[in-house]
Design a protein around this motif. Structure first.
Motif, short mmCIF file in Angstrom:
data_model
loop_
_atom_site.label_atom_id
_atom_site.label_comp_id
_atom_site.label_asym_id
_atom_site.label_seq_id
_atom_site.Cartn_x
_atom_site.Cartn_y
_atom_site.Cartn_z
N ARG A 44 25.95 -19.91 -7.99
CA ARG A 44 26.35 -19.30 -6.72
C ARG A 44 25.26 -19.54 -5.68
O ARG A 44 24.09 -19.23 -5.92
N ILE A 45 25.63 -20.08 -4.55
CA ILE A 45 24.68 -20.46 -3.51
C ILE A 45 23.79 -19.30 -3.09
O ILE A 45 22.58 -19.45 -2.95
N GLU A 46 24.36 -18.12 -2.93
CA GLU A 46 23.58 -16.96 -2.50
C GLU A 46 22.51 -16.57 -3.51
O GLU A 46 21.54 -15.90 -3.18
N SER A 47 22.68 -16.97 -4.76
CA SER A 47 21.73 -16.63 -5.81
C SER A 47 20.37 -17.30 -5.60
O SER A 47 19.36 -16.79 -6.08
N ALA A 48 20.35 -18.43 -4.91
CA ALA A 48 19.12 -19.19 -4.75
C ALA A 48 18.02 -18.36 -4.08
O ALA A 48 16.86 -18.44 -4.46
N GLY A 49 18.38 -17.54 -3.11
CA GLY A 49 17.37 -16.74 -2.42
C GLY A 49 17.28 -15.31 -2.90
O GLY A 49 16.38 -14.57 -2.50
N ALA A 50 18.19 -14.91 -3.78
CA ALA A 50 18.26 -13.50 -4.20
C ALA A 50 17.37 -13.18 -5.40
O ALA A 50 17.13 -12.02 -5.69
N GLY A 51 16.91 -14.19 -6.09
CA GLY A 51 16.13 -13.96 -7.31
C GLY A 51 17.03 -13.94 -8.53
O GLY A 51 18.24 -13.72 -8.43
N PRO A 52 16.46 -14.19 -9.70
CA PRO A 52 17.28 -14.33 -10.91
C PRO A 52 18.04 -13.08 -11.32
O PRO A 52 19.16 -13.17 -11.80
N GLN A 53 17.45 -11.90 -11.15
CA GLN A 53 18.13 -10.69 -11.58
C GLN A 53 19.41 -10.46 -10.76
O GLN A 53 20.48 -10.22 -11.31
N VAL A 54 19.28 -10.52 -9.46
CA VAL A 54 20.43 -10.32 -8.57
C VAL A 54 21.41 -11.48 -8.71
O VAL A 54 22.61 -11.29 -8.83
N GLY A 55 20.89 -12.70 -8.68
CA GLY A 55 21.74 -13.88 -8.78
C GLY A 55 22.55 -13.91 -10.06
O GLY A 55 23.75 -14.20 -10.04
N ASN A 56 21.90 -13.62 -11.19
CA ASN A 56 22.62 -13.62 -12.47
C ASN A 56 23.65 -12.51 -12.54
O ASN A 56 24.73 -12.69 -13.12
#
Length: 69
Positions: A44-56
């Motif tokens: 998910r594109i938004e995950s790139a800047g959100a960090g692994p915990q939020v992105g995952n």
């Protein structure tokens, strides 16, 4: 023959892209069916800047109804 895509992204990108954007996991699934792709590794594109915990967490929520991604 079965096709597998190993780099599928979706979501809202803040950068302007010339590629056709796919914003939701349901759109990804529909495009995979249209193209004859049976499985895919997605991010998910938004995950790139959100960090692994939020992105995952975002990705896991989106993918829970699909077994081919």
């Amino acid at each position: 023959m079965e096709f597998f895509d190993c780099n599928v992204s979706y979501g809202m990108d803040i950068a302007v892209s010339q590629l056709y954007p796919v914003h939701t996991i349901d759109q990804v699934h529909a495009e995979m069916k249209r193209a004859g792709i049976s499985k895919a590794v997605v991010w998910r594109i938004e995950s790139a800047g959100a960090g692994p915990q939020v992105g995952n967490a975002l990705l896991a929520e989106d993918l829970k109804k699909y077994d081919n991604m």
